[in-house]
Design an enzyme around this catalytic site. Structure first.
Site, PDB file in Angstrom:
ATOM      1  CG  ASP A  51      -1.707   0.679   1.494  1.00 47.09           C
ATOM      2  OD1 ASP A  51      -2.642   0.711   0.675  1.00 47.09           O
ATOM      3  OD2 ASP A  51      -1.805   0.150   2.625  1.00 47.09           O
ATOM      4  CE  LYS A  92       1.060  -4.265  -4.188  1.00 44.76           C
ATOM      5  NZ  LYS A  92       0.978  -3.443  -2.967  1.00 44.76           N
ATOM      6  CG  HIS A 140      -2.988  -2.765  -6.179  1.00 43.32           C
ATOM      7  ND1 HIS A 140      -2.504  -3.837  -6.896  1.00 43.32           N
ATOM      8  CD2 HIS A 140      -2.813  -3.099  -4.869  1.00 43.32           C
ATOM      9  CE1 HIS A 140      -2.069  -4.762  -6.064  1.00 43.32           C
ATOM     10  NE2 HIS A 140      -2.247  -4.342  -4.833  1.00 43.32           N
ATOM     11  NE  ARG A 149      -9.111 -19.796   9.730  1.00 43.03           N
ATOM     12  CZ  ARG A 149      -8.369 -19.528  10.801  1.00 43.03           C
ATOM     13  NH1 ARG A 149      -7.928 -20.514  11.553  1.00 43.03           N
ATOM     14  NH2 ARG A 149      -8.075 -18.288  11.127  1.00 43.03           N
ATOM     15  CD  GLN A 163      -2.495  -8.909   1.369  1.00 39.02           C
ATOM     16  OE1 GLN A 163      -2.360 -10.016   0.850  1.00 39.02           O
ATOM     17  NE2 GLN A 163      -3.105  -8.760   2.527  1.00 39.02           N
ATOM     18  CB  THR A 198      -1.658 -11.435   4.078  1.00 40.85           C
ATOM     19  OG1 THR A 198      -2.734 -11.833   3.224  1.00 40.85           O
ATOM     20  CG2 THR A 198      -0.340 -11.682   3.359  1.00 40.85           C
ATOM     21  N   GLY A 257      -8.246  -1.059  10.736  1.00 38.76           N
ATOM     22  CA  GLY A 257      -7.806  -0.095  11.723  1.00 38.76           C
ATOM     23  C   GLY A 257      -7.157   1.108  11.064  1.00 38.76           C
ATOM     24  CG  HIS A 263       4.160   8.373  -2.205  1.00 37.03           C
ATOM     25  ND1 HIS A 263       3.991   7.101  -2.722  1.00 37.03           N
ATOM     26  CD2 HIS A 263       2.926   8.802  -1.849  1.00 37.03           C
ATOM     27  CE1 HIS A 263       2.702   6.769  -2.659  1.00 37.03           C
ATOM     28  NE2 HIS A 263       2.043   7.785  -2.156  1.00 37.03           N
ATOM     29  CG  ASP A 267       4.864  14.023  -4.226  1.00 34.33           C
ATOM     30  OD1 ASP A 267       5.153  12.810  -4.144  1.00 34.33           O
ATOM     31  OD2 ASP A 267       3.710  14.456  -4.047  1.00 34.33           O
ATOM     32  CG  HIS A 316       8.619  12.956  -9.059  1.00 38.76           C
ATOM     33  ND1 HIS A 316       9.598  13.532  -8.268  1.00 38.76           N
ATOM     34  CD2 HIS A 316       9.273  12.157  -9.932  1.00 38.76           C
ATOM     35  CE1 HIS A 316      10.797  13.109  -8.664  1.00 38.76           C
ATOM     36  NE2 HIS A 316      10.619  12.270  -9.663  1.00 38.76           N
TER      37      HIS A 316
END
Length: 416
Positions: free
Chosen positions: A12, A15, A42, A140, A221, A236, A299, A328, A330, A403
Site C-alpha cells: 500500500d 506502487k 494497486h 500451498r 504487496q 504472504t 483486518g 504521499h 503532501d 504529492h
C-alpha cells in the site's frame, strides 16, 4: 534499461501510481507482473479523475500499456473478469486485448479461496491477516501436489481441467469439510471463457517482449511481507523482493540487471495483524484513506510514522536499491506531527538495525516477529525535506515524487 518496482514496506505504498506514471514513457513496451495475484490492490487515479484498483492487470492499463502475467503470478479468471468489466466502464474498450498470460502461471480457483477462509477462521484470534482470496492456498497446494496443481494453460483443455478441479475440490473437502464454492462444471465453463479471451504464452514470449522496448516490472504487496524475510507468520506466500523479476529477465536473455526502484510512503502503513512498531492511532484522522479501509479477512488498516528501521531492513533484504519513489509527500503538510523513527526500544535495549538472516529460516523470522511485537519507538526526527531525509536513510536517490493520488513527478532518470 528495464525497471522493477517493489514496495519496501508492508504494501500500500503507492506502487500502482508509480507504475502508471512510468508506463506513460513512450518507449515502455509492457508492464510485467512478477508475484502475487488477485489479492493485490494497486490504486491509480488518472488526472481526469478516473480511479481503478488494479489487482491482476498492470497499473499502466488505463494508459493503454499492455500487461504480461508471468509464471510467478497466481491468476484468478473470475476476479480478472470483474476487473476487466470495471476497466471497460472507465473507457478501456478491450482490456483482454492488452493482456498476455504465461501458460504455467498458477490458477486460483473458488476452492482455494474457500479453503483459505476456512483455515483462517480456524485460527480464531491468531489470524495471520490473509486477504481470503486463496492465493496462499494456491501456493500451498502446488507445493504439496505439483503434478496436479492447475495452471492458466489448463483452462484450454476442458477434460484435463475437470479432472484437476475435481481432485482439488475433493482433497480440500476431505481436509477441511464442505466448501462454499460453485460446482466444478460451472468453474470449468468460466475458465474456458478466460482461455478464449486472453493470449496464453510460453516462456519464449518474454524473450521477445524484452526486446520490443523497456519493461516496467510491477511487484505486489511489500518486502516486509516476503515469504522468507518478512515477519513470520504475518507474511504472504510470495517472494516480494526483486528476485522474481530478475530471474524472469535472466531467463529472457537480458544481460543487465534491471533498475531497482523501491517505493515508500512518508508514513508507514499495514493492513491486518503483525508488527507495526510506529503505529499511531491518532494519525488516522489526519491522514484519511479514501481507497483503504478495514477488510473482512485482513483486518484493520493501520497507520504509523515513517519506520526507518524496518525500511532499511527491507533495503538490505533486497540487496540494495538503485533509486526510490517517495509517495504521499503532501502528508507532512497535512499532518505536521508526522515523524521518522530511527530506533526501537526492545527488551530494554536500543535497536537501530534489524539483523538479516538467510532465506528459509522461518523459526528465526518468527523469533524476530515476537521481539518486534514488543518493540516501541525510541529515537525520532522531524525532517525539513522529506525526500532528502529518506534518500539519506535508505542510501539511494529519490527519482519519483508523489504529492497526491494523481500527481507523480519524475525527478530523475526513473526509466532507462
Amino acid at each position: 534499461m528495464h525497471t522493477t518496482v517493489v514496495d519496501l514496506g508492508y504494501g500500500d505504498a503507492g506502487k500502482g501510481a508509480v507504475v502508471a506514471r512510468l508506463s506513460r514513457e513512450p518507449d515502455v513496451a509492457a508492464v510485467v507482473r512478477f508475484n502475487g495475484g488477485p489479492q493485490a490492490a494497486h490504486n491509480v487515479v488518472t488526472p481526469d479523475g478516473r480511479h481503478h484498483t488494479f489487482a491482476q492487470f498492470g497499473s499502466g492499463t488505463l494508459h493503454g500499456t499492455p500487461t504480461h502475467l508471468s509464471r510467478f503470478m497466481s491468476v484468478d479468471p473470475l476476479a480478472l473478469a470483474a476487473e476487466a468489466d470495471h476497466l471497460r466502464a472507465l473507457g478501456v474498450p478491450s482490456p483482454y486485448d492488452l493482456l498476455t498470460v504465461d501458460r504455467t502461471a498458477r490458477l486460483v480457483t473458488p476452492y482455494h479461496a474457500a479453503a483459505n477462509r476456512l483455515r483462517e477462521q480456524a485460527r480464531g484470534n491468531g489470524r495471520h491477516g490473509s486477504c481470503g482470496m486463496g492465493v496462499g492456498e494456491t501456493a500451498r497446494y502446488a507445493l504439496a501436489h505439483p503434478d496436479d496443481a492447475p495452471t492458466a494453460g489448463d483452462c484450454a483443455s476442458r477434460p484435463r481441467l475437470l479432472r484437476l478441479l475435481r481432485l482439488l475440490r475433493d482433497r480440500f473437502s476431505d481436509e477441511l469439510g464442505p466448501l462454499d464454492a460453485p460446482p466444478v462444471e460451472a468453474c470449468v465453463t468460466a475458465f474456458a471463457a478466460f482461455a478464449r479471451a486472453v493470449t496464453l504464452t510460453d516462456g519464449a514470449y518474454l524473450h521477445r517482449l524484452a526486446r520490443g522496448g523497456r519493461l516496467v516490472l510491477e511487484g505486489a504487496q511489500g518486502v516486509l511481507l516476503d515469504e522468507w524475510h518478512g515477519f513470520h507468520p504475518y507474511t504472504t506466500w510470495s517472494t516480494t523482493t526483486f528476485a522474481n523479476a530478475e530471474t524472469l529477465l535472466a531467463e529472457a536473455g537480458v544481460p543487465d540487471r534491471p533498475r531497482r526502484l523501491g517505493v515508500v510512503r512518508t508514513y508507514t502503513v499495514r493492513h491486518g495483524p503483525g508488527p507495526h512498531v510506529t503505529q499511531d492511532t491518532e494519525l488516522a484522522a489526519a491522514l484519511p484513506e479514501p481507497h483503504n479501509g478495514p477488510g473482512r479477512w485482513q483486518g484493520a488498516f493501520r497507520i504509523g510514522h515513517f519506520d526507518a528501521v524496518a525500511h532499511a531492513y527491507a533495503v538490505e533484504v533486497c540487496g540494495g536499491v538503485d533509486a526510490l519513489a517517495v509517495t504521499h509527500l503532501d502528508a507532512p503538510q497535512r499532518c505536521p506531527g508526522l515523524r521518522i523513527c530511527h530506533g526501537y526500544a526492545v527488551e530494554g535495549r536500543l535497536v537501530e538495525r534489524l539483523p538479516v538472516g538467510p532465506p528459509g529460516d522461518l523459526e528465526r523470522q518468527a523469533a524476530l516477529t515476537r521481539r518486534l511485537l514488543g518493540a516501541r519507538p525510541a529515537v525520532w526526527s522531524t525532517p525539513q525535506h522529506w525526500p532528502s531525509a529518506i534518500s539519506a536513510l535508505l542510501g539511494a536517490p529519490v527519482v519519483v515524487e508523489s504529492h497526491g493520488p494523481a500527481q507523480q513527478m519524475l525527478t530523475g532518470a526513473a526509466v532507462g
